[in-house]
Enzyme design. Structure first.
Site, short mmCIF file in Angstrom:
data_model
loop_
_atom_site.label_atom_id
_atom_site.label_comp_id
_atom_site.label_asym_id
_atom_site.label_seq_id
_atom_site.Cartn_x
_atom_site.Cartn_y
_atom_site.Cartn_z
N HIS A 474 -9.64 9.81 100.09
CA HIS A 474 -8.39 9.41 99.44
C HIS A 474 -8.55 9.03 97.97
CE1 HIS A 474 -4.28 8.40 99.22
NE2 HIS A 474 -4.12 7.99 100.45
N TYR A 590 5.89 -0.50 104.24
CA TYR A 590 5.38 0.24 103.09
C TYR A 590 5.80 1.70 103.23
CZ TYR A 590 1.73 2.05 99.86
OH TYR A 590 1.04 2.64 98.85
N THR A 603 0.94 6.51 92.94
CA THR A 603 1.94 6.09 93.92
C THR A 603 2.54 4.74 93.57
OG1 THR A 603 0.28 5.02 95.33
CG2 THR A 603 0.81 7.34 95.79
#
Length: 776
Positions: A474, A590, A603
């Site tokens: 990630h 979230y 993000t």
């Protein structure tokens, strides 16, 4: 397995007559072709750098401006440079090679070039100003106002022709820093839904104290950083959220992407790997040449940041004791393949070209046919990447810093990407849909915990029956970037490349292609003990994951649009209703939103649990409430959600700002009770939508079977849920749910049932069936 004579360029022997050189012409030819390929790549990069550097101008534009200027000056006999050319001419020495006319031409070229640079500078800054306006996001869904249309015309006018992937980077605006006052206000608004009066009053006091005292001080440093850097969030986000995490990245950070849901192009594992690997390498070639089109919003006019593409290939996360680092190399001509405990290095180029799919299949077949046993410690070696980071970092320094281990590890870490030829079979089974998809998801998320190299930018996993998927690290990028690659791999596989009737890749095998090279390891018992310890940690983590996949086909965005509601808002409200039914309470939620409208944006968080969504859920739980009142509250909640999403996308979100304020406070050595409490609040419902970005690659109207299952991630909180969803075509939404077996509060399958029921219940409020009956 590799032919030994291909490994050297020449041999020599000493004889009484002297030294006899035995040159291998084929090897020398490969050296020549490799060098030629390398120089071509350097030239392409240089050319792309020039094209991107002058965007929205172009070298052609330089010729037009300079020639136009010279022609105007010549035929009008005027000097539009106001004497600049004459002044420049006086500084150019007169010689037999440079006449006075030559001086004027040289001066004209210089002035014309200066004019061209000025035009580029103006266009770039005007475009940057235009892209800083986000009023278009507030148009009513499905409509474009006159003001937005005029704005789009201006964006088109000041944009260049045929932009490459990175062309817009210098024209994108910087991410703005919200004011402390607005961030504190919106945080309290989000907290109101989750706190009783007493807790809210206490938090309000902490927030106001921070806003008045410490806030302005740390904000000053953040403003300074925003002026100095391209993005005030991204580097700290990468370092502190990802690289400094000392826990396992498997399950906790890495995520996965699935294959087609209903289509199985071939049952041959090696053939599927051949097409997929070739497609990925074609994508890398386009990436190296910057030929991938920028991603846009709003009628393909508003560009998104492309910075995250840079580290897609040839990238690996390197463990450290205190923090990891991302290692990226510009060039890698090989991949590494894992099969039944052995690692193989496979060259992707031969005869100066990329291997064809059938040739890659040939290499995979050789690996599958290899019956050699793993070396001691080799089979479970990759478990080091699945466990805690500190033991892996220490083991890497102690056992992999020299000799054959260093050489083998370099091959893995500098490979274009990692491939696993999995020895299990995974596939969606219509006769057993729940168990088959759950098993498939867990295999992609963690596998056996030692058959994926979790540190690589991504792992391509091809199962024994030809099904495949991805596991991605990630740190280097977010899911949409990996999704862009995956969409092209899936689209190229069965359609563009295709398969022969017998299931093999099209084309022919290569008679003299050198085989894969088996990587050699020398893993001592002390290292094997560390591997075993990491595997134990990873197994416990993997066994605790409760995954559940739902192909929701009752309805999709087609019907949701008829409700005149945003599909994302519809689904988020369904998740809120489902969670309340599941746990009997609301929780901090979230939802990931992107900030790629800004340079190097990644993000932002949309806090989906709002006062308005809670009011709607309570109305749905209250049997006395009327349908009309529920619909009204639904619209209010959906509008609020859309407003929060717009704010997040346009740099007005609160969570990244709060995060950076906290980082600054830690650098200053100052404790903030407010920031500390905000940053420690658990996200018990973490959600994300996986967008289908390249709709033109998948004509779901004509070929509805070519739908991907999407992807998912592990649970964020020990007692919470992780939910990823992808909206496919008009009639399908796939949900990926994760939680932990160890939590008595969660059950992914139970939550999945609540989600499906919530979706149906919300749709029923609109009574679309009755409206259709009236029309008939």
């Amino acid at each position: 397995m590799a032919e030994a004579h291909q490994a050297v360029a020449f041999q020599f022997t000493v004889t009484p007559d002297g030294i006899d050189l035995q040159l291998c012409h084929e090897a020398l030819r490969q050296v020549y072709l490799s060098g030629l390929h390398n120089w071509k790549k350097k030239f392409v990069r240089f050319k792309n750098g020039v094209m991107t550097g002058v965007y929205p101008g172009s070298p052609t534009g330089l010729l037009v401006v300079v020639s136009g200027y010279m022609s105007y000056a010549k035929y009008t006999k005027m000097d539009p440079s106001f004497g600049i050319v004459a002044k420049l001419a006086t500084h150019i020495p007169i010689s037999k090679y440079i006449t006075e006319d030559g001086q004027r031409i040289a001066g004209g070229v210089l002035v014309g070039t200066g004019l061209w640079v000025t035009i580029i500078f103006v266009m770039r800054n005007v475009l940057k100003s235009l892209l800083s306006w986000h009023g278009w996001m507030y148009n009513r869904h499905g409509t474009v106002s006159i003001g937005t249309k005029m704005w789009l015309v201006l964006v088109k006018l000041f944009s260049g022709r045929k932009p490459m992937l990175y062309s817009y980077q210098s024209s994108l605006p910087n991410l703005p820093v919200p004011s402390v006052k607005s961030t504190v206000k919106r945080y309290l608004e989000s907290a109101r839904a989750l706190m009783d009066d007493e807790d809210y009053k206490r938090m309000e006091g902490l927030a106001k104290d921070f806003e008045k005292n410490l806030g302005p001080r740390v904000q000053w440093y953040l403003k300074l950083k925003s002026w100095w850097t391209s993005n005030y969030v991204s580097d700290w986000w990468e370092e502190y959220v990802y690289l400094r995490g000392r826990g396992p990245i498997m399950v906790n950070s890495n995520y996965y992407a699935m294959d087609f849901l209903y289509v199985f192009p071939t049952h041959l594992q090696a053939a599927r790997a051949g097409n997929a690997i070739h497609s990925a390498m074609l994508y890398r070639r386009k990436l190296d040449r910057a030929q991938i089109k920028p991603v846009y919003l709003l009628e393909n006019k508003v560009p998104l940041c492309s910075a995250q593409w840079e580290r897609m290939f040839n990238t690996s996360r390197i463990p450290g004791v205190e923090t990891d680092v991302i290692q990226h190399v510009n060039e890698s001509k090989h991949i590494v393949v894992y099969h039944k405990g052995r690692f193989f290095k496979v060259w992707m180029f031969y005869d100066g070209r990329l291997l064809f799919p059938r040739e890659i299949e040939q290499q995979m077949e050789r690996i599958l046919a290899d019956t050699s046993e793993p070396q001691p410690g080799e089979m479970t070696l990759a478990a080091l990447t699945a466990g805690e980071r500190v033991p892996w970092a220490k083991a890497r320094t102690e056992f992999f810093s020299k000799g054959k281990n260093k050489h083998a590890l370099d091959s893995v870490e500098k490979a274009a990407f990692f491939v696993t030829l999995d020895d299990t079979e995974q596939r969606y089974d219509p006769k057993n849909p729940v168990q088959s998809l759950d098993s498939y998801a867990k295999s992609l998320l963690h596998g056996k915990c030692y058959d994926r190299w979790f540190d690589k930018s991504f792992n391509l996993i091809v199962f024994k029956n030809g099904t495949m998927g991805l596991n991605a690290e990630h740190t280097w990028a977010d899911a949409p970037i990996v999704g862009h690659l995956w969409e092209q791999v899936l689209a190229f596989d069965p359609v563009t490349l295709g398969y022969a009737e017998d299931g093999h890749c099209k084309g022919k095998t290569h008679p003299s292609l050198p085989g894969p090279q088996r990587l050699q390891w020398d893993i001592p018992e002390e290292c094997q003990s560390v591997i075993a310890s990491s595997l134990k940690v990873a197994n416990a983590l993997a066994d605790d994951v409760d995954s559940h996949i739902i192909p929701f086909s009752d309805f999709g965005k087609g019907l949701i649009k008829k409700c005149k509601t945003s599909p994302d808002a519809f689904i988020q409200l369904a998740l809120q209703l489902a969670h309340f039914r599941d746990k009997g309470k609301f929780c901090l939620t979230y939802e990931a939103s992107m900030t790629r409208l800004f340079k190097e944006g990644r993000t932002e968080t949309v806090r989906s649990c709002t006062v308005q969504s809670c009011d709607f859920v309570r109305a749905m739980m209250d049997e006395k409430q009327t349908r009309e009142e529920r619909l009204r509250l639904l619209k209010v909640a959906a509008d609020k959600h859309q407003d929060l999403y717009r704010m997040a996308m346009t740099g007005k979100g609160i969570d990244r700002h709060l995060f950076c304020l906290y980082v600054v406070s830690r650098y200053l050595g100052v404790d903030s009770p407010f920031l500390k409490e905000v940053l420690s609040e658990p996200w018990r419902l973490s959600t994300s939508q996986t967008p289908l970005q390249q709709v033109d690659l998948f004509n779901l109207a004509k070929n509805p079977e070519y739908v991907t299952s999407g992807g998912g991630f592990g649970p964020v909180a020990d007692d919470g849920y992780g939910v990823s969803y992808i909206i496919l075509g008009e009639n399908l939404i796939n949900f990926h749910i994760s939680s932990k077996h160890s939590s008595p509060e969660t059950d992914s399958h139970r939550f999945g049932q609540h989600i499906q029921q919530a979706m149906r219940d919300i749709l029923s409020l609109f009574q679309l069936d009755k409206k259709a009956t009236k029309l008939i």
